[in-house]
Design a protein around this motif. Structure first.
Motif, short mmCIF file in Angstrom:
data_model
loop_
_atom_site.label_atom_id
_atom_site.label_comp_id
_atom_site.label_asym_id
_atom_site.label_seq_id
_atom_site.Cartn_x
_atom_site.Cartn_y
_atom_site.Cartn_z
N LYS A 38 41.22 66.95 56.37
CA LYS A 38 42.00 68.12 56.74
C LYS A 38 42.12 68.99 55.49
O LYS A 38 42.31 68.47 54.38
CB LYS A 38 43.38 67.74 57.26
N GLU A 39 42.01 70.29 55.68
CA GLU A 39 42.08 71.20 54.54
C GLU A 39 43.45 71.08 53.86
O GLU A 39 44.49 71.08 54.51
CB GLU A 39 41.85 72.63 55.02
N GLY A 40 43.41 70.97 52.53
CA GLY A 40 44.64 70.83 51.75
C GLY A 40 45.07 69.39 51.54
O GLY A 40 46.08 69.13 50.90
N TYR A 41 44.32 68.46 52.11
CA TYR A 41 44.63 67.03 52.00
C TYR A 41 43.41 66.28 51.47
O TYR A 41 42.28 66.72 51.63
CB TYR A 41 45.04 66.45 53.36
N ARG A 42 43.67 65.14 50.86
CA ARG A 42 42.57 64.28 50.40
C ARG A 42 41.94 63.59 51.61
O ARG A 42 42.66 63.19 52.52
CB ARG A 42 43.09 63.23 49.43
N PRO A 43 40.62 63.42 51.59
CA PRO A 43 39.99 62.66 52.68
C PRO A 43 40.52 61.22 52.70
O PRO A 43 40.74 60.62 51.65
CB PRO A 43 38.51 62.69 52.31
N SER A 44 40.73 60.70 53.88
CA SER A 44 41.29 59.36 54.03
C SER A 44 40.29 58.47 54.78
O SER A 44 39.94 58.76 55.92
CB SER A 44 42.60 59.44 54.81
N PRO A 45 39.83 57.39 54.15
CA PRO A 45 38.90 56.48 54.84
C PRO A 45 39.62 55.64 55.90
O PRO A 45 40.76 55.24 55.72
CB PRO A 45 38.34 55.61 53.72
N LEU A 46 38.94 55.40 57.00
CA LEU A 46 39.46 54.59 58.09
C LEU A 46 38.43 53.50 58.40
O LEU A 46 37.23 53.75 58.32
CB LEU A 46 39.67 55.44 59.35
N LEU A 47 38.89 52.33 58.74
CA LEU A 47 37.98 51.23 59.04
C LEU A 47 38.22 50.72 60.46
O LEU A 47 39.33 50.33 60.81
CB LEU A 47 38.18 50.08 58.04
N LEU A 48 37.16 50.76 61.27
CA LEU A 48 37.19 50.13 62.59
C LEU A 48 36.62 48.74 62.40
O LEU A 48 35.44 48.58 62.09
CB LEU A 48 36.33 50.91 63.58
N GLU A 49 37.46 47.74 62.56
CA GLU A 49 37.03 46.37 62.35
C GLU A 49 36.44 45.78 63.63
O GLU A 49 37.03 45.88 64.68
CB GLU A 49 38.21 45.52 61.87
N SER A 50 35.29 45.19 63.48
CA SER A 50 34.60 44.56 64.60
C SER A 50 34.99 43.08 64.66
O SER A 50 34.95 42.38 63.65
CB SER A 50 33.09 44.70 64.41
N THR A 51 35.38 42.61 65.84
CA THR A 51 35.72 41.21 66.03
C THR A 51 34.96 40.64 67.23
O THR A 51 34.39 41.39 68.02
CB THR A 51 37.24 41.02 66.27
N PHE A 52 34.98 39.34 67.34
CA PHE A 52 34.28 38.64 68.42
C PHE A 52 34.94 38.95 69.76
O PHE A 52 36.16 38.93 69.90
CB PHE A 52 34.31 37.13 68.14
N ASN A 53 34.13 39.24 70.76
CA ASN A 53 34.61 39.51 72.11
C ASN A 53 34.68 38.18 72.87
O ASN A 53 33.65 37.56 73.14
CB ASN A 53 33.65 40.47 72.81
N PRO A 54 35.88 37.70 73.22
CA PRO A 54 36.01 36.40 73.88
C PRO A 54 35.32 36.31 75.24
O PRO A 54 35.02 35.22 75.71
CB PRO A 54 37.52 36.19 74.01
N THR A 55 35.03 37.44 75.87
CA THR A 55 34.32 37.42 77.15
C THR A 55 32.94 36.79 76.99
O THR A 55 32.39 36.22 77.93
CB THR A 55 34.17 38.86 77.69
N THR A 56 32.41 36.84 75.78
CA THR A 56 31.10 36.26 75.49
C THR A 56 31.08 34.75 75.74
O THR A 56 30.02 34.19 76.02
CB THR A 56 30.72 36.56 74.03
N LEU A 57 32.22 34.11 75.64
CA LEU A 57 32.27 32.66 75.82
C LEU A 57 31.82 32.22 77.22
O LEU A 57 31.43 31.07 77.40
CB LEU A 57 33.66 32.12 75.50
N TRP A 58 31.87 33.11 78.20
CA TRP A 58 31.38 32.76 79.53
C TRP A 58 29.88 32.48 79.50
O TRP A 58 29.33 31.87 80.41
CB TRP A 58 31.68 33.89 80.52
N ASN A 59 29.21 32.91 78.43
CA ASN A 59 27.78 32.66 78.31
C ASN A 59 27.45 31.18 78.08
O ASN A 59 26.28 30.81 78.12
CB ASN A 59 27.18 33.49 77.18
N ILE A 60 28.46 30.36 77.86
CA ILE A 60 28.23 28.92 77.75
C ILE A 60 27.62 28.41 79.06
O ILE A 60 26.78 27.51 79.06
CB ILE A 60 29.54 28.17 77.41
N LEU A 61 28.01 29.02 80.16
CA LEU A 61 27.46 28.65 81.46
C LEU A 61 26.01 29.12 81.62
O LEU A 61 25.27 28.59 82.43
CB LEU A 61 28.32 29.24 82.58
#
Length: 132
Positions: free
Chosen positions: A73-96
């Motif tokens: 934003k003009e007049g402000y310092r740029p601010s870094p943001l982090l979107l953290e990726s985590t394991f999707n538990p729905t994937t566990l259905w793939n055991i079947l």
């Protein structure tokens, strides 16, 4: 032979669990000062701009690795943001149906964004106040 053929046909025809139950993108809400623009640091493309409501929701494609964004934003310092990726538990259905893990990894639905609400705190840039 019939069992092997049946297994092969079922593997080819059945998609993975995350492909069935989750979307390839996820809604992320950003809250901050009006006029703040959010950019993808890798492509430098504007993803969203915060409006009068001081909030904006945008759908961002899921990735296996975390994603770095930057708020400007003009007049402000740029601010870094982090979107953290985590394991999707729905994937566990793939055991079947174990080949589903490969499909979910290939479509990157094996993961999800952990933080779906990001509060943006911007710091005033002292150089911009000196110029006024």
């Amino acid at each position: 032979m019939k069992k092997i053929l049946l297994l092969f046909i079922s593997c080819a025809l059945l998609p993975s669990c995350c492909t069935l139950f989750t979307s390839s993108d996820q809604s992320i809400t950003f809250a901050g000062p009006e006029g703040t623009k959010i950019y993808d640091t890798y492509t430098n493309i504007k993803i969203a701009e915060i409006g009068e409501s001081k909030m904006v929701t945008v759908r961002i494609k899921k990735k296996v690795e975390s994603k770095t964004l930057i708020a400007k934003k003009e007049g402000y310092r740029p601010s870094p943001l982090l979107l953290e990726s985590t394991f999707n538990p729905t994937t566990l259905w793939n055991i079947l149906f174990w080949p589903g893990f490969i499909v979910d990894f290939g479509t990157q639905k094996i993961s999800k964004w952990d933080n779906t609400y990001i509060n943006i705190d911007l710091e005033k840039d002292p150089r911009s106040t000196q110029q006024l």
